[in-house]
Every structure is written in structure tokens, then in C-alpha cells.
Design a protein around this motif. Structure first.
Motif, PDB file in Angstrom:
ATOM      1  N   THR A   1       0.827  -1.206   0.000  1.00 44.18           N
ATOM      2  CA  THR A   1       0.000   0.000   0.000  1.00 44.18           C
ATOM      3  C   THR A   1       0.857   1.249   0.000  1.00 44.18           C
ATOM      4  O   THR A   1       1.872   1.318   0.697  1.00 44.18           O
ATOM      5  N   ILE A   2       0.450   2.242  -0.790  1.00 44.23           N
ATOM      6  CA  ILE A   2       1.099   3.551  -0.750  1.00 44.23           C
ATOM      7  C   ILE A   2       0.062   4.599  -0.357  1.00 44.23           C
ATOM      8  O   ILE A   2      -1.142   4.423  -0.586  1.00 44.23           O
ATOM      9  N   GLY A   3       0.550   5.667   0.256  1.00 46.41           N
ATOM     10  CA  GLY A   3      -0.347   6.731   0.675  1.00 46.41           C
ATOM     11  C   GLY A   3       0.112   8.070   0.141  1.00 46.41           C
ATOM     12  O   GLY A   3       1.313   8.325   0.025  1.00 46.41           O
ATOM     13  N   PHE A   4      -0.843   8.902  -0.232  1.00 43.13           N
ATOM     14  CA  PHE A   4      -0.479  10.243  -0.665  1.00 43.13           C
ATOM     15  C   PHE A   4      -1.640  11.200  -0.442  1.00 43.13           C
ATOM     16  O   PHE A   4      -2.789  10.803  -0.212  1.00 43.13           O
ATOM     17  N   SER A   5      -1.324  12.486  -0.478  1.00 43.74           N
ATOM     18  CA  SER A   5      -2.336  13.528  -0.412  1.00 43.74           C
ATOM     19  C   SER A   5      -2.121  14.462  -1.587  1.00 43.74           C
ATOM     20  O   SER A   5      -1.041  14.513  -2.177  1.00 43.74           O
ATOM     21  N   ALA A   6      -3.158  15.214  -1.944  1.00 46.37           N
ATOM     22  CA  ALA A   6      -3.059  16.122  -3.085  1.00 46.37           C
ATOM     23  C   ALA A   6      -3.994  17.303  -2.878  1.00 46.37           C
ATOM     24  O   ALA A   6      -5.043  17.178  -2.237  1.00 46.37           O
ATOM     25  N   VAL A   7      -3.606  18.442  -3.427  1.00 50.91           N
ATOM     26  CA  VAL A   7      -4.445  19.639  -3.366  1.00 50.91           C
ATOM     27  C   VAL A   7      -4.522  20.260  -4.754  1.00 50.91           C
ATOM     28  O   VAL A   7      -3.583  20.167  -5.555  1.00 50.91           O
TER      29      VAL A   7
END
Length: 212
Positions: free
Chosen positions: A173-179
Motif C-alpha cells: 500500500t502507498i499513501g499520498f495527499s493532493a491539493v
């Protein structure tokens, strides 16, 4: 405090410490460096994802809502991020603003017109690194957002937070955030500006599961 109470207290403390030890043992070993992440095809873990939007109201506050149903597919190689691809779809009727009447109003032709346009889509075309001395895990995902039948270019700035073997799912699993930011008027929703702001901030928080 009696001897019995002391023994009970000691027993409770031992149980708490034991459980804390187990939780720490189950915590994944997260690799933070982008280069250490596993290349491949990924799908969204819908139970660990959030899509928020924020918009100014009366110039006095920020109104926050979310969409509860959306999906995404990501394909990337940390050694060649320029070749990464991302496609996402959002169910417009899944809007959640903690106000059922307003949520219903937003579905009509003045706003999302979800009867004709039930989904919004984002298709990424270009990925550009935003490396700094402190970080090399930030990228611009540039692509086309189609909303209400209108397609416009949009840029999302994404931050990768790491990857790990997830014992809950049995998948890497990989995690990321974005705006990102859009103008609703670009998509034919220009009612009540400036009482309700034109600019809409989008925030995404997600985990992706590797396939295969």
C-alpha cells in the motif's frame, strides 16, 4: 487501597502494556523515500480515502463538504514518474454537506445538473517533479477535469507519504495527499458569486493498493 485493588490495578496495567506492544508489533514498516516504493498498477482503497472541497461563504467563513463515492487507478514507477498515469471518477450524487435539503438543491440544473452529468472525471496527462533540498516526493499531476459536461485543465500537487506491506489487506500500500483549485464558473456554475465563492479548493487523502 487494599491488596486486592492493587493486584487488580497491576493486572489492568499489564493488559494495557501487552496490547500496546501488540499494536506496535503490527504497525507496518513504512518506507518514506519515493525511490523505495514499488512500481506497478494501483487501485484506490475506498475505505481509506477522502475527497474534500472548500469554498468561501459570504466572505466570512469556509464551507467544507466532501464526496463519499469516488474511485481511482494509479500506475507509476518511482524511477520514471514522468510516465505515471492517474484516472479518477467521482459520483456527484454522493456529495455530503450535512444538509440534506441543500445537497438535493445542488443536484439541479443550476448547480451540478447530476441528472445529465452524474460523474466527474480527472485524467492525468503529465507528471512533473517538484523536488527541493528537503523533499523529493512532491509532484504536479496535470490533466483534464470534466465536470458538468465541461472539460478544463487542472493541476493537483501531490505528496507521496510512503509505502508498506499492509497486513490488513495483504497488499502493498502507498499513501499520498493532493491539493488543487478550480473555478466553478469555468464549469457553468456561476450562481451567487461572490456571495458564494468562485474558487473551490480540493483536497484528496488516499491509500492505494498494489494489484497483482
Amino acid at each position: 487501597m487494599t491488596k486486592r485493588m492493587i493486584n487488580q490495578w497491576l493486572f489492568v496495567m499489564m493488559v494495557v502494556l501487552s496490547l500496546s506492544s501488540c499494536v506496535s508489533w503490527f504497525a507496518p514498516n513504512v518506507e518514506k523515500e519515493l525511490i523505495s516504493l514499488q512500481a506497478g498498477e494501483y487501485t484506490l482503497d475506498k475505505s481509506h480515502a477522502a475527497l474534500l472541497f472548500k469554498i468561501q461563504h459570504l466572505g466570512l467563513s469556509t464551507y467544507v463538504g466532501r464526496f463519499n463515492q469516488f474511485d481511482a487507478e494509479l500506475n507509476f514507477d518511482p524511477n520514471n514518474m514522468a510516465s505515471a498515469s492517474l484516472k479518477a471518477t467521482v459520483n456527484i450524487r454522493s456529495i455530503d454537506i450535512n444538509n440534506a435539503d441543500l445537497a438535493g438543491t445542488l443536484q439541479d440544473t443550476t448547480w451540478f445538473d447530476s441528472e445529465r452529468f452524474p460523474q466527474a472525471t480527472f485524467m492525468c496527462h503529465t507528471v512533473t517533479p517538484l523536488s527541493t533540498l528537503q523533499s523529493n516526493n512532491r509532484f504536479n499531476f496535470s490533466g483534464d477535469l470534466t465536470l458538468r459536461g465541461v472539460t478544463k485543465p487542472v493541476i493537483f500537487t501531490a505528496t507521496f507519504h510512503g509505502g508498506a506491506d499492509n497486513w490488513l489487506t495483504g497488499k502493498y500500500t502507498i499513501g499520498f495527499s493532493a491539493v488543487g483549485q478550480i473555478k466553478r464558473s469555468d464549469f457553468g456554475m456561476d450562481s451567487y458569486i461572490p456571495i458564494v465563492g468562485d474558487e473551490v479548493e480540493l483536497e484528496i487523502y488516499a491509500e492505494f493498493l498494489k494489484q497483482g
